[in-house]
Design a protein around this motif. Structure first.
Motif, mmCIF file in Angstrom:
data_model
loop_
_atom_site.group_PDB
_atom_site.id
_atom_site.type_symbol
_atom_site.label_atom_id
_atom_site.label_comp_id
_atom_site.label_asym_id
_atom_site.label_seq_id
_atom_site.Cartn_x
_atom_site.Cartn_y
_atom_site.Cartn_z
ATOM 1 N N PHE A 96 0.831 -1.210 0.000
ATOM 2 C CA PHE A 96 0.000 0.000 0.000
ATOM 3 C C PHE A 96 0.861 1.253 0.000
ATOM 4 C CE2 PHE A 96 -2.682 3.260 1.919
ATOM 5 C CZ PHE A 96 -3.815 3.149 1.127
ATOM 6 N N ILE A 97 1.900 1.262 0.803
ATOM 7 C CA ILE A 97 2.777 2.438 0.876
ATOM 8 C C ILE A 97 3.508 2.649 -0.451
ATOM 9 C CG2 ILE A 97 4.840 3.386 1.980
ATOM 10 C CD1 ILE A 97 3.847 2.040 4.589
ATOM 11 N N VAL A 113 -3.136 7.099 7.967
ATOM 12 C CA VAL A 113 -4.508 7.077 8.492
ATOM 13 C C VAL A 113 -5.327 6.029 7.740
ATOM 14 C CG1 VAL A 113 -6.654 8.408 8.631
ATOM 15 C CG2 VAL A 113 -4.501 9.425 9.387
ATOM 16 N N THR A 114 -5.133 5.977 6.429
ATOM 17 C CA THR A 114 -5.829 4.962 5.632
ATOM 18 C C THR A 114 -5.429 3.561 6.072
ATOM 19 O OG1 THR A 114 -5.910 6.481 3.764
ATOM 20 C CG2 THR A 114 -6.297 4.160 3.295
ATOM 21 N N ILE A 119 -6.413 -1.802 7.709
ATOM 22 C CA ILE A 119 -5.927 -3.088 8.214
ATOM 23 C C ILE A 119 -6.929 -3.742 9.176
ATOM 24 C CG2 ILE A 119 -4.085 -4.195 9.559
ATOM 25 C CD1 ILE A 119 -3.285 -3.519 6.667
ATOM 26 N N PRO A 120 -7.472 -3.042 10.163
ATOM 27 C CA PRO A 120 -8.498 -3.694 11.009
ATOM 28 C C PRO A 120 -9.761 -4.087 10.229
ATOM 29 C CG PRO A 120 -7.660 -1.743 12.109
ATOM 30 C CD PRO A 120 -7.109 -1.724 10.727
ATOM 31 N N LEU A 121 -10.148 -3.263 9.245
ATOM 32 C CA LEU A 121 -11.309 -3.631 8.431
ATOM 33 C C LEU A 121 -11.040 -4.904 7.631
ATOM 34 C CD1 LEU A 121 -12.620 -0.190 7.110
ATOM 35 C CD2 LEU A 121 -13.703 -1.725 8.761
ATOM 36 N N MET A 122 -9.835 -5.020 7.081
ATOM 37 C CA MET A 122 -9.485 -6.232 6.336
ATOM 38 C C MET A 122 -9.460 -7.447 7.262
ATOM 39 S SD MET A 122 -6.638 -4.647 3.739
ATOM 40 C CE MET A 122 -5.713 -6.105 3.694
#
Length: 140
Positions: A96-97, A113-114, A119-122
């Motif tokens: 991602f970075i 922030v994204t 990551i917790p949503l995934m």
């Protein structure tokens, strides 16, 4: 050009429908991810078709060579290899970075922030909702 868009979206629709039908044979919760992805692809192909019908930009445009998709494809292939070596979450953060910087996002704060949200949503989506085990590598 509209016929090409229609044929492309119908092809995507039939392939996605075949994935949904074939995934019914899977046991336990293994059919959730392919079914979810196929339904999402169908929805996005319908939206793509509607957008292409509404826009008048379907004229043939002068083409130029753009290497950006090839670079992103190469980065994505490296990402898949890193998933096995480093684990899903660590390699996803790295991917991602790097891809964000390559695509022009220069604000570090937005990227992090994204990631803090993503990551917790995934984790919740794959591990809790779909009940899948993600690849674990050397780090996590």
């Amino acid at each position: 050009m509209r016929k090409v868009v229609l044929i492309r979206n119908l092809f995507i629709f039939f392939i996605s429908t075949a994935v949904i039908i074939l995934s019914r044979q899977y046991t336990d919760y293994a059919n959730l991810l392919p079914t979810f992805c196929a339904i999402s692809i169908i929805v996005f192909s319908i939206l793509d078709y509607i957008q292409n019908i509404k826009s008048n930009n379907l004229k043939i445009q002068k083409t130029s060579i753009n290497f950006r998709p090839y670079v992103i494809l190469s980065i994505s292939i490296i990402y898949v290899v890193l998933i096995i070596q480093l684990g899903f979450f660590v390699s996803t953060i790295i991917y991602f970075i790097i891809s964000s910087f390559y695509l022009g996002v220069k604000n570090y704060k937005h990227i992090f922030v994204t990631l803090i949200i993503l990551i917790p949503l995934m984790y919740g989506f794959f591990v809790i909702f779909l009940k899948t085990s993600l690849p674990k590598g050397l780090l996590i």
